[in-house]
Design an enzyme around this catalytic site. Structure first.
Site, PDB file in Angstrom:
ATOM      1  N   ASP A  23       1.073   2.182 -13.843  1.00 55.50           N
ATOM      2  CA  ASP A  23       1.228   1.844 -12.424  1.00 55.50           C
ATOM      3  C   ASP A  23       2.362   2.693 -11.824  1.00 55.50           C
ATOM      4  O   ASP A  23       3.465   2.741 -12.394  1.00 55.50           O
ATOM      5  CB  ASP A  23       1.573   0.339 -12.346  1.00 55.50           C
ATOM      6  CG  ASP A  23       1.557  -0.186 -10.921  1.00 55.50           C
ATOM      7  OD1 ASP A  23       0.828   0.365 -10.086  1.00 55.50           O
ATOM      8  OD2 ASP A  23       2.280  -1.178 -10.662  1.00 55.50           O
ATOM      9  N   ASP A  38       1.821   8.697  -8.868  1.00 56.94           N
ATOM     10  CA  ASP A  38       2.248   8.390  -7.502  1.00 56.94           C
ATOM     11  C   ASP A  38       3.091   9.544  -6.960  1.00 56.94           C
ATOM     12  O   ASP A  38       4.307   9.604  -7.179  1.00 56.94           O
ATOM     13  CB  ASP A  38       3.040   7.082  -7.486  1.00 56.94           C
ATOM     14  CG  ASP A  38       3.518   6.715  -6.086  1.00 56.94           C
ATOM     15  OD1 ASP A  38       3.283   7.507  -5.148  1.00 56.94           O
ATOM     16  OD2 ASP A  38       4.134   5.648  -5.934  1.00 56.94           O
ATOM     17  N   GLY A  79       5.973  -6.952  -3.493  1.00 53.89           N
ATOM     18  CA  GLY A  79       6.893  -8.092  -3.473  1.00 53.89           C
ATOM     19  C   GLY A  79       6.466  -9.127  -2.439  1.00 53.89           C
ATOM     20  O   GLY A  79       5.315  -9.154  -1.997  1.00 53.89           O
ATOM     21  N   GLY A 127       0.200  -4.266  -3.587  1.00 51.98           N
ATOM     22  CA  GLY A 127       0.846  -5.371  -2.875  1.00 51.98           C
ATOM     23  C   GLY A 127      -0.078  -6.563  -2.676  1.00 51.98           C
ATOM     24  O   GLY A 127      -0.056  -7.212  -1.633  1.00 51.98           O
ATOM     25  N   THR A 138       3.827  -9.510  -8.415  1.00 51.16           N
ATOM     26  CA  THR A 138       4.841 -10.503  -8.026  1.00 51.16           C
ATOM     27  C   THR A 138       4.339 -11.944  -8.179  1.00 51.16           C
ATOM     28  O   THR A 138       5.087 -12.818  -8.625  1.00 51.16           O
ATOM     29  CB  THR A 138       5.273 -10.250  -6.567  1.00 51.16           C
ATOM     30  OG1 THR A 138       5.700  -8.886  -6.460  1.00 51.16           O
ATOM     31  CG2 THR A 138       6.404 -11.160  -6.159  1.00 51.16           C
TER      32      THR A 138
END
Ligand code: 13P
Length: 287
Positions: free
Chosen positions: A84, A105, A178, A208, A232
């Site tokens: 990730d 990324d 988050g 997300g 999260t």
């Protein structure tokens, strides 16, 4: 056996559902996610950040643990082990360690550099049958010490990166890692539609995934999102369940201090969270 994410994501895009990427941090996390996928006959992607990889003693340890668990737990649903938000070096290290999928990324580089570095990984991944995720436009929030401001991706840049031959594309559309702030503006479906119009059948990735309202998740899937990342929410569920167990004083009684008992409520909480997400994403019985 670990598989590339390519086939499961193409099937998801065609079938109008999404496969969940659930990040792992330790043995309990990994076992909980694999068992939930198997019990619900769902394909699954195990995400590993570079920080989590270090915490678990390195990428080779992670590969050994996941492969061993797949065998010993008799997991038959498709499982991809995915880096990730990898750096260029991290992606190469994971490829060498035996990951079946990596994300490079390069969103924080100028687009030319992102393209050059992504291109360098496309051929290697192709030859080895490893799926490759690229990113355009940053995802906001903080993850593993990396803070992004969250900037919507430029659809033309998305096309340029998709055309390199990556397997799936993460594009910033107002999503944040988050916990979402109260004044969050929501996902930009306008941007998502414009990206979809440029990249055609390329499976899109929504980072997300914690805290995005169900209706927005469903709309994003209808517009080509085939992979949704969740980290999260599992962490919060694990913390809350562990805290409740300790505060109730159960760890002091009997064999409550046994780490296997201490971690059991958190383990169950992760299983419940993962199942809930698989239901929302529509991946149950799609293995
Ligand atoms: P959350 O922090 O919303 O769970 O997102 C995780 C993620 O996108 C990992 O790449």
């Amino acid at each position: 056996m670990l598989v590339s994410a390519k086939e499961m994501l193409n099937k998801a895009r065609e079938g109008h559902y999404a496969v969940g990427q659930f990040n792992i941090n330790n043995l309990e996390w990994t076992k909980a996610i694999l068992l939930t996928a198997q019990e619900n006959n769902s394909p699954v992607i195990l995400g590993v950040s570079e920080g989590a990889g270090k915490y678990m003693c390195g990428f080779k340890t992670v590969v050994g643990m996941v492969k061993g668990m797949i065998e010993e737990l008799k997991i038959t649903v498709p499982v991809a082990l995915h880096l990730d938000h990898g750096s260029f070096e991290g992606a190469k290290a994971c490829i060498n360690a035996g990951f079946s999928s990596v994300m490079f990324d390069g969103s924080h580089y100028p687009i030319e550099e992102n393209i050059a570095k992504t291109t360098a990984l496309v051929n290697t991944c192709d030859v080895l049958g490893i799926s490759l995720e690229a990113e355009v436009g940053s995802i906001g929030g903080e993850e593993d010490g990396v803070v992004g401001m969250g900037e919507c991706a430029d659809p033309a840049e998305c096309k340029a990166v998709a055309d390199l031959g990556v397997t799936m594309l993460a594009a910033g559309i107002g999503n944040i890692h988050g916990v979402y702030p109260e004044n969050w503006a929501g996902l930009s479906f306008e941007t998502l539609e414009a990206i979809k119009a440029q990249v055609g059948d390329m499976p899109l990735v929504l980072h997300g995934g914690t805290g995005i309202p169900a209706e927005m998740i469903k709309k994003a899937i209808s517009l080509g999102v085939a992979k949704i990342n969740v980290n999260t929410e599992c962490q919060l569920a694990f913390r809350d369940a562990t805290r409740a167990y300790i505060e109730a004083g159960k760890d002091q009684k009997g064999k409550g201090f046994d780490p296997r008992k201490l971690l059991a409520p958190g383990f169950e909480a992760i299983k419940a969270t993962v199942k809930e997400k698989m239901e929302l994403f529509g991946s149950i019985n799609k293995a």
